[in-house]
Motif scaffolding. Sequence first.
Motif, PDB file in Angstrom:
ATOM      1  N   UNK A  20     145.109  69.122  66.263  1.00  0.00           N
ATOM      2  CA  UNK A  20     146.282  68.583  66.948  1.00  0.00           C
ATOM      3  C   UNK A  20     147.433  69.589  67.045  1.00  0.00           C
ATOM      4  N   UNK A  21     147.511  70.500  66.067  1.00  0.00           N
ATOM      5  CA  UNK A  21     148.572  71.523  66.058  1.00  0.00           C
ATOM      6  C   UNK A  21     147.951  72.885  65.773  1.00  0.00           C
ATOM      7  N   UNK A  22     147.257  73.454  66.755  1.00  0.00           N
ATOM      8  CA  UNK A  22     146.560  74.723  66.527  1.00  0.00           C
ATOM      9  C   UNK A  22     147.499  75.861  66.131  1.00  0.00           C
ATOM     10  N   UNK A  23     147.000  76.745  65.291  1.00  0.00           N
ATOM     11  CA  UNK A  23     147.737  77.961  64.944  1.00  0.00           C
ATOM     12  C   UNK A  23     147.188  79.158  65.717  1.00  0.00           C
ATOM     13  N   UNK A  24     145.993  78.987  66.291  1.00  0.00           N
ATOM     14  CA  UNK A  24     145.361  80.025  67.097  1.00  0.00           C
ATOM     15  C   UNK A  24     145.016  79.432  68.455  1.00  0.00           C
ATOM     16  N   UNK A  25     145.364  80.159  69.512  1.00  0.00           N
ATOM     17  CA  UNK A  25     145.112  79.693  70.875  1.00  0.00           C
ATOM     18  C   UNK A  25     144.152  80.637  71.583  1.00  0.00           C
ATOM     19  N   UNK A  26     143.185  80.065  72.292  1.00  0.00           N
ATOM     20  CA  UNK A  26     142.231  80.839  73.080  1.00  0.00           C
ATOM     21  C   UNK A  26     142.586  80.678  74.561  1.00  0.00           C
ATOM     22  N   UNK A  50     131.814  69.526  68.867  1.00  0.00           N
ATOM     23  CA  UNK A  50     132.523  68.251  68.822  1.00  0.00           C
ATOM     24  C   UNK A  50     133.744  68.361  67.920  1.00  0.00           C
ATOM     25  N   UNK A  51     134.798  67.677  68.296  1.00  0.00           N
ATOM     26  CA  UNK A  51     136.005  67.680  67.479  1.00  0.00           C
ATOM     27  C   UNK A  51     137.244  67.469  68.324  1.00  0.00           C
ATOM     28  N   UNK A  52     138.398  67.537  67.670  1.00  0.00           N
ATOM     29  CA  UNK A  52     139.693  67.367  68.322  1.00  0.00           C
ATOM     30  C   UNK A  52     140.238  68.737  68.733  1.00  0.00           C
ATOM     31  N   UNK A  53     140.746  68.832  69.961  1.00  0.00           N
ATOM     32  CA  UNK A  53     141.305  70.065  70.503  1.00  0.00           C
ATOM     33  C   UNK A  53     142.628  69.755  71.204  1.00  0.00           C
ATOM     34  N   UNK A  54     143.403  70.803  71.456  1.00  0.00           N
ATOM     35  CA  UNK A  54     144.654  70.668  72.191  1.00  0.00           C
ATOM     36  C   UNK A  54     144.697  71.701  73.305  1.00  0.00           C
ATOM     37  N   UNK A  55     145.065  71.254  74.498  1.00  0.00           N
ATOM     38  CA  UNK A  55     145.327  72.150  75.622  1.00  0.00           C
ATOM     39  C   UNK A  55     146.815  72.460  75.642  1.00  0.00           C
ATOM     40  N   UNK A  56     147.153  73.713  75.941  1.00  0.00           N
ATOM     41  CA  UNK A  56     148.565  74.101  76.079  1.00  0.00           C
ATOM     42  C   UNK A  56     148.729  74.798  77.418  1.00  0.00           C
ATOM     43  N   UNK A  57     149.597  74.257  78.254  1.00  0.00           N
ATOM     44  CA  UNK A  57     149.931  74.857  79.539  1.00  0.00           C
ATOM     45  C   UNK A  57     151.315  75.475  79.425  1.00  0.00           C
ATOM     46  N   UNK A  58     151.393  76.768  79.654  1.00  0.00           N
ATOM     47  CA  UNK A  58     152.668  77.489  79.591  1.00  0.00           C
ATOM     48  C   UNK A  58     152.956  78.057  80.971  1.00  0.00           C
ATOM     49  N   UNK A  68     156.511  74.450  78.622  1.00  0.00           N
ATOM     50  CA  UNK A  68     155.226  74.233  77.950  1.00  0.00           C
ATOM     51  C   UNK A  68     154.921  72.745  77.887  1.00  0.00           C
ATOM     52  N   UNK A  69     153.632  72.424  78.025  1.00  0.00           N
ATOM     53  CA  UNK A  69     153.169  71.060  77.857  1.00  0.00           C
ATOM     54  C   UNK A  69     151.837  71.114  77.111  1.00  0.00           C
ATOM     55  N   UNK A  70     151.599  70.098  76.273  1.00  0.00           N
ATOM     56  CA  UNK A  70     150.367  70.044  75.490  1.00  0.00           C
ATOM     57  C   UNK A  70     149.715  68.675  75.631  1.00  0.00           C
ATOM     58  N   UNK A  71     148.376  68.671  75.490  1.00  0.00           N
ATOM     59  CA  UNK A  71     147.611  67.442  75.537  1.00  0.00           C
ATOM     60  C   UNK A  71     146.403  67.581  74.620  1.00  0.00           C
ATOM     61  N   UNK A  72     146.216  66.631  73.729  1.00  0.00           N
ATOM     62  CA  UNK A  72     145.044  66.644  72.845  1.00  0.00           C
ATOM     63  C   UNK A  72     143.884  65.899  73.500  1.00  0.00           C
ATOM     64  N   UNK A  73     142.673  66.301  73.131  1.00  0.00           N
ATOM     65  CA  UNK A  73     141.462  65.652  73.646  1.00  0.00           C
ATOM     66  C   UNK A  73     140.341  65.803  72.626  1.00  0.00           C
ATOM     67  N   UNK A  74     139.340  64.963  72.735  1.00  0.00           N
ATOM     68  CA  UNK A  74     138.202  64.986  71.820  1.00  0.00           C
ATOM     69  C   UNK A  74     136.942  65.308  72.589  1.00  0.00           C
ATOM     70  N   UNK A  75     136.143  66.218  72.028  1.00  0.00           N
ATOM     71  CA  UNK A  75     134.841  66.567  72.610  1.00  0.00           C
ATOM     72  C   UNK A  75     133.782  65.797  71.841  1.00  0.00           C
TER      73      UNK A  75
END
Length: 75
Positions: A20-26, A50-58, A68-75
Amino acid sequence: MGTVGGSGSVYWWLYYGSGESPTTWMPLFSGTTSSVKSALLDWNLESVPDGLYTLRLEARDSSNDVFEDRMSFTV
């Protein structure tokens, strides 16, 4: 579906991170044009565990303001 836009030129980057609050972004994708309610990326999630991820649009406009905007999603 997403929207990236504003006054002046727009430069944008789309990233994802684990949790939900990544410290590393790909980085996933970037662009230099506005986009309104259209697909920013066609992402095949088959290789993403599988797991919880967050998208970040800058986005950065021609005045060098950053948004910046963020959205979490589950795979």
